[in-house]
Design an enzyme around this catalytic site. Structure first.
Site, PDB file in Angstrom:
ATOM      1  N   ASP A   1      -5.919  11.510   2.988  1.00 27.35           N
ATOM      2  CA  ASP A   1      -6.250  11.716   1.582  1.00 27.35           C
ATOM      3  C   ASP A   1      -7.708  12.143   1.431  1.00 27.35           C
ATOM      4  OD1 ASP A   1      -7.785   8.821   0.635  1.00 27.35           O
ATOM      5  OD2 ASP A   1      -6.578   8.788   2.452  1.00 27.35           O
TER       6      ASP A   1
ATOM      7  N   ASN B   1      -9.528   1.566   7.948  1.00 25.24           N
ATOM      8  CA  ASN B   1     -10.895   1.537   8.465  1.00 25.24           C
ATOM      9  C   ASN B   1     -10.990   1.354   9.973  1.00 25.24           C
ATOM     10  OD1 ASN B   1     -11.471   1.778   5.774  1.00 25.24           O
ATOM     11  ND2 ASN B   1     -12.467  -0.211   5.583  1.00 25.24           N
TER      12      ASN B   1
ATOM     13  N   TYR C   1       0.795  -1.222   0.000  1.00 27.92           N
ATOM     14  CA  TYR C   1       0.000   0.000   0.000  1.00 27.92           C
ATOM     15  C   TYR C   1       0.833   1.281   0.000  1.00 27.92           C
ATOM     16  CZ  TYR C   1      -3.479  -3.391   1.452  1.00 27.92           C
ATOM     17  OH  TYR C   1      -4.289  -4.479   1.523  1.00 27.92           O
TER      18      TYR C   1
ATOM     19  N   TYR D   1      -4.789  -0.627   9.741  1.00 25.98           N
ATOM     20  CA  TYR D   1      -5.426  -0.432   8.451  1.00 25.98           C
ATOM     21  C   TYR D   1      -6.431   0.710   8.600  1.00 25.98           C
ATOM     22  CZ  TYR D   1      -3.052  -4.535   6.749  1.00 25.98           C
ATOM     23  OH  TYR D   1      -2.079  -5.422   6.396  1.00 25.98           O
TER      24      TYR D   1
END
Length: 188
Positions: free
Chosen positions: A91, A66, A14, A64
């Site tokens: 972002d 979420n 990622y 992560y």
């Protein structure tokens, strides 16, 4: 102490994606101010130092995107700080690459990392720096889009935008979030 939190997803897979802009900003801030991410606690990588005469804690949640709120809540509880003492960098697909927007509070705007933070800390009253990454093309799934990398032109804009976001953090340290918002918000 100002707690500076960059949102992203851990792992090389990622690293260069649109969703990892928050990590990129915090990494550059750390390099420019000689701060090492030398601890792994509270489901995050942490680095601590002094910048512009103020203590700062840099945080890169490793949950992560979420589940970012789990890490943010744990950091706030451990350091006994208020949500007003954090700055979250992430972002934003509603802004063009190169654009930057500082806000003092607000909704998640569809961003799952911010949704998680709002859920875990119980308030939307914390400064945030939204870094534009562009909007998904028609017919694209949002989750797929934010996992893409930048093209050559976007990469140049993003490098400038990431450096500008570091200046915005420094502005928050020097002048406060309200003044930084007036000075550093910009369109692409």
């Amino acid at each position: 102490m100002l707690i500076i939190i960059g949102l992203g997803n851990p792992g090389l897979k990622y690293e260069e994606t649109r969703h990892n802009v928050g990590f990129k900003v915090v990494d550059l801030f750390a390099r420019e101010h000689g701060i090492a991410f030398d601890r792994s606690r509270h489901k995050a990588l942490l680095g601590q130092g002094t910048v512009r005469g103020q203590k700062v804690l840099l945080v890169k949640p490793q949950t992560y995107m979420n589940l970012s709120g789990e890490s943010v809540r744990a950091v706030l509880d451990f350091y006994k700080e208020d949500p007003a003492d954090i700055v979250v960098i992430y972002d934003d697909i509603s802004l063009a690459p190169g654009a930057l927007r500082i806000r003092l509070k607000g909704s998640a705007g569809g961003h799952n990392g911010i949704k998680s933070i709002l859920s875990h800390i119980g308030t939307d009253a914390f400064p945030r720096i939204k870094v534009g990454v562009g909007s998904q093309p028609p017919g694209w799934d949002l989750a797929d889009f934010v996992m893409t990398t930048f093209n050559k032109e976007e990469k140049v804009l993003m490098e400038e935008s990431i450096a500008y976001a570091v200046k915005a953090i420094e502005g928050i340290l020097e002048e406060g979030a309200q003044a930084a918002m007036n000075r550093y918000n910009r369109k692409a």
